[in-house]
Enzyme design. Structure first.
Site, PDB file in Angstrom:
ATOM      1  N   LEU A   1       1.079  -1.096  -0.156  1.00 21.26           N
ATOM      2  CA  LEU A   1       0.016  -0.083  -0.061  1.00 21.26           C
ATOM      3  C   LEU A   1       0.848   1.201   0.110  1.00 21.26           C
ATOM      4  CD1 LEU A   1      -2.505  -1.154   2.640  1.00 21.26           C
ATOM      5  CD2 LEU A   1      -2.806  -1.205   0.199  1.00 21.26           C
ATOM      6  N   ASP A   2       0.355   2.262  -0.620  1.00 23.97           N
ATOM      7  CA  ASP A   2       1.239   3.443  -0.553  1.00 23.97           C
ATOM      8  C   ASP A   2       1.469   4.051   0.932  1.00 23.97           C
ATOM      9  OD1 ASP A   2       1.046   3.780  -3.417  1.00 23.97           O
ATOM     10  OD2 ASP A   2      -0.565   5.085  -3.382  1.00 23.97           O
ATOM     11  N   LYS A   3       2.493   4.491   1.191  1.00 22.84           N
ATOM     12  CA  LYS A   3       2.808   5.140   2.494  1.00 22.84           C
ATOM     13  C   LYS A   3       1.615   5.768   3.225  1.00 22.84           C
ATOM     14  CE  LYS A   3       5.586   8.903   4.711  1.00 22.84           C
ATOM     15  NZ  LYS A   3       6.477  10.137   4.591  1.00 22.84           N
TER      16      LYS A   3
END
Length: 334
Positions: free
Chosen positions: A148-150
């Site tokens: 997942l993105d940050k």
């Protein structure tokens, strides 16, 4: 005056800007004078504070230089490629000998990379799982099957054995088209889509003008996102939607929705042009959006077949407090 470059120590160089280079961007100037490093690597060094201009630290790669400016670049020693264990708290949803499911918070990078060599989910997992963590995903991505993105929150599964990694990776490669994998996201977007349910089928690739961004591009990799509008908020200024992925490209949901004219609230990369819309929100909702400080995207559902037993596992995660607070404020807005 001609440009000059000289070594000032191991891993360091100093450049005096020539007349023919005045008004050139720092990253382009360095790319020409330090050919051993890629432009992306140089940009990362600039953003990490390893380049100075007249002794002043520069972090803007697009800054334009003047004749006679003295640029110094310091290349740090290579980092140990093996991530180390770090005692970072994890929200563990499920765990057995084969895998672990966690609910990732905002701000946590999944695996070590330039600019984020420590403090990642991988560092936390090594501390939590110890010797059991699978290494099949690579030295810097042990056990990682997807990411997942940050600043995206929600459910992730990580393999703890090579067998589990291989089986889970096969399910994610299939994207649930013929297998049991299920991934669903909750998001808040600007505007009210014309249809309550629709599919975005647009290929994605790196943006040639800004390599850190993804863009819809002909000839790119296939990307399919299924969208369901669940709730109109703030008089239709915002919509709460559910997204189901049929592919798993980088930034897929964010780029697809922005392409449709409905970028995610709080998305500084793909929704900058919609910042003025925030001014139309009531004060409480506007304050909640500012407090969010990230894209309003949450991985709410994750389902898959257990890699050993074959049993179907399905997990749900409620909205994190910051997004839930924003939704409540938007609901009060009408």
């Amino acid at each position: 005056m001609m440009s000059q470059i000289q070594d000032v120590g191991a891993g360091s160089a100093e450049i005096v800007v020539g007349a023919d280079e005045a008004r050139e961007r720092i990253d382009r100037l360095l790319a020409r004078h330090v050919p051993d490093l890629s432009r992306s690597r140089l940009k990362a060094l600039i953003e990490a504070g390893h380049v100075t201009l007249g002794g002043r630290t520069m972090t803007d790669a697009s800054h334009r230089v003047n004749e006679g400016d003295r640029l110094a670049v310091v290349v740090p020693e290579p980092e140990d490629p093996t991530p180390q264990a770090e005692a970072i708290p994890l929200d563990v949803v499920f765990e057995d000998e084969a895998l672990i499911v966690i609910d990732k918070p905002a701000g946590l990078v999944v695996h070590p990379a330039a600019g984020h060599w420590t403090g990642t989910l991988v560092n936390a997992l090594i501390a939590h799982c110890g010797e059991s963590l699978s290494g099949i995903g690579g030295v810097r991505r042990p056990g990682i099957v997807h990411r997942l993105d940050k600043d995206t929150t929600g459910l992730m599964v990580v393999a703890k054995t090579d067998q589990a990694h291989a089986a889970l990776s096969a399910q994610f490669a299939d994207h649930g088209r013929t297998g049991p994998l299920e991934r669903a996201y909750q998001a808040l977007v600007w505007g009210r889509p014309k249809r309550d349910a629709f599919t975005i089928d647009q290929p994605l690739d790196r943006d040639p003008r800004m390599r850190e961004r993804i863009a819809v591009r002909a000839g790119g990799r296939e990307a399919i996102t299924h969208v369901q509008v669940e709730q109109a908020l703030a008089g239709g200024l915002v919509s709460r939607i559910a997204c189901r992925l049929e592919t798993g490209r980088t930034h897929q949901i964010r780029v697809h929705l922005a392409h449709e004219g409905h970028p995610l609230l709080g998305d500084e990369t793909y929704g900058k042009g919609f910042k003025t819309k925030a001014g139309k929100l009531p004060a409480a909702a506007r304050s909640a959006l500012e407090a969010l400080g990230r894209q309003a995207l949450h991985a709410a559902v994750l389902g898959f077949a257990h890699p050993v037993s074959g049993a179907h596992l399905r997990f749900e995660s409620t909205l994190p407090a910051d997004i839930a607070h924003l939704v409540a404020a938007l609901e009060k807005a009408g």
